[in-house]
Design an enzyme around this catalytic site. Structure first.
Site, PDB file in Angstrom:
ATOM      1  N   CYS A  91      14.267  58.523  42.736  1.00 15.25           N
ATOM      2  CA  CYS A  91      14.967  57.489  41.961  1.00 15.25           C
ATOM      3  C   CYS A  91      15.902  58.115  40.926  1.00 15.25           C
ATOM      4  CB  CYS A  91      13.975  56.599  41.198  1.00 15.25           C
ATOM      5  SG  CYS A  91      12.464  56.227  42.061  1.00 15.25           S
ATOM      6  N   ASP A  92      15.461  59.162  40.247  1.00 15.32           N
ATOM      7  CA  ASP A  92      16.184  59.650  39.065  1.00 15.32           C
ATOM      8  C   ASP A  92      16.806  61.032  39.220  1.00 15.32           C
ATOM      9  OD1 ASP A  92      15.343  57.330  37.837  1.00 15.32           O
ATOM     10  OD2 ASP A  92      13.553  58.244  36.965  1.00 15.32           O
ATOM     11  N   CYS A 132       9.724  59.844  39.192  1.00 15.26           N
ATOM     12  CA  CYS A 132      10.237  59.613  40.544  1.00 15.26           C
ATOM     13  C   CYS A 132      11.509  60.438  40.768  1.00 15.26           C
ATOM     14  CB  CYS A 132      10.522  58.123  40.728  1.00 15.26           C
ATOM     15  SG  CYS A 132      11.262  57.743  42.323  1.00 15.26           S
TER      16      CYS A 132
END
Ligand SMILES: Cc1cc2nc3c(=O)[nH]c(=O)nc-3n(C[C@H](O)[C@H](O)[C@H](O)COP(=O)(O)OP(=O)(O)OC[C@H]3O[C@@H](n4cnc5c(N)ncnc54)[C@H](O)[C@@H]3O)c2cc1C
Length: 313
Positions: free
Chosen positions: A139-140, A136
């Site tokens: 997200c990261d 992701c």
């Protein structure tokens, strides 16, 4: 069960398919519960920009997901935040949905549990998940500001996420299994127009290794079969994998038929072989797994559930 509320329809999954089903169900005056285990929006909550949803150019994934669920709630759907752990159809035809909270009862059920990122199987993929291996970018991605990232995949999502990462990371190297991308040309062109993006065609990652974080990656040339290990300072690299998704079907497996691709088989009304049970979105066997097809499935499933529930009255 006598004292429990029995919903006309319970919808499992608050992604695009579930939110659309909830909107249509609530608007047809069915008592509607939508059960979501995590963030609203499902997979789109993990992507930066959705640029192919008609009428909403450049909407962010999390924003679109939230808007869809808000719309369903405003129409009267009840949102329950819980993880569904079991689904059964009792002898009287009522569905019993076990969750990590209270059980929920419904006359009909629409399952829209979506899909999960597919792993590619290199050595260390599991061990370094969350410590250098990610699925992701939204997200990261921020953990890789100014660092070097490798993006595994040659499809639409890989290109989209590679482009997103190119605005954060120092360099993005696309690791493409074949000798060409599978994504549309326009998408590939925008990616490759970035100064800090390069491509290794006909290449796979065979292994990632290190102590706490990744410090070595072994690449295999798929044409020659030769492998080369490159080393990096600890924590200076990330590997993002975008190799497609697998349908999440465990909850319904005993109640439905499946296609060879693992997805659930439905008729064109989204009905499964179990009366009153419908499936919608990415969990189905289908040709195109996108937001537009997920919301379409959800709307159709809700209208089918409506007819089924009306037939019970
Ligand atoms: C990185 C990435 C980028 C993408 N970009 C685009 C794009 O630009 N345009 C586009 O059209 N599509 C895009 N897609 C595809 C799109 O996100 C999916 O097709 C769409 O989200 C499918 O919707 P869905 O509702 O079927 O499933 P999902 O979005 O997967 O939602 C399923 C929901 O069910 C919930 N759930 C699962 N199991 C349970 C359980 N047991 N209990 C409770 N809740 C449960 C999950 O938490 C999730 O919220 C992208 C996908 C990814 C991964």
């Amino acid at each position: 069960m006598e004292d429990e509320k029995i919903y006309d329809v319970a919808i499992i999954g608050g992604g695009p398919a579930g939110a659309s089903a909830a909107l249509y169900a609530a608007r047809s005056s069915m008592s509607t519960a939508i059960i979501e285990q995590g963030m609203p929006g499902g997979q789109i909550a993990t992507t930066d920009v959705i640029d192919n949803y008609p009428g909403l150019p450049d909407v962010s994934g999390p924003e679109l997901g939230q808007m869809m669920l808000d719309h369903a709630e405003a129409a009267g759907a009840e949102i329950v935040y819980a993880m569904v752990t079991g689904l059964e159809r009792a002898e009287n035809g009522t569905f019993v949905i076990q969750t990590d909270g209270d059980a929920i009862f419904a006359l009909s059920v629409i399952v829209a549990t979506g899909a999960a990122p597919r792993t590619v199987g290199f050595v260390g993929e599991d061990t370094f998940r969350g410590r250098g291996v990610s699925y992701c970018a939204t997200c990261d991605g921020m953990f890789y500001r100014g660092k070097n990232v490798f993006v595994v995949g040659g499809g639409n999502s890989a290109c989209e996420e590679g482009l997103y990462l190119s605005h954060i990371a120092k360099s993005v190297t696309m690791v493409v299994r074949r000798d060409e991308f599978r994504a549309p040309k326009g998408r590939v062109d925008s990616l490759l127009a970035r100064d800090n993006v390069s491509v290794r065609y006909s290449t796979s990652i065979a292994e990632v290794s290190g102590e706490q974080l990744i410090s070595a990656i072994t690449f295999t040339d798929n044409k020659t079969g030769c492998s080369v290990t490159e080393t990096f300072p600890q924590g200076s690299v990330g590997v993002f994998v975008f190799a497609g998704t697998d349908p999440i079907v465990e909850l319904v497996a005993p109640l439905v038929d499946r296609a060879p691709d693992g997805g659930v088989l439905t008729d064109d009304g989204m009905a499964t072989r179990t009366p009153g049970l419908y499936c919608a979105g990415d969990m189905r066997s289908k040709r195109l797994r996108q937001v537009v097809t997920a919301v379409s499935d959800g709307a159709i499933a809700a209208t089918s559930a409506y007819s089924y529930v009306e037939g019970l009255r």
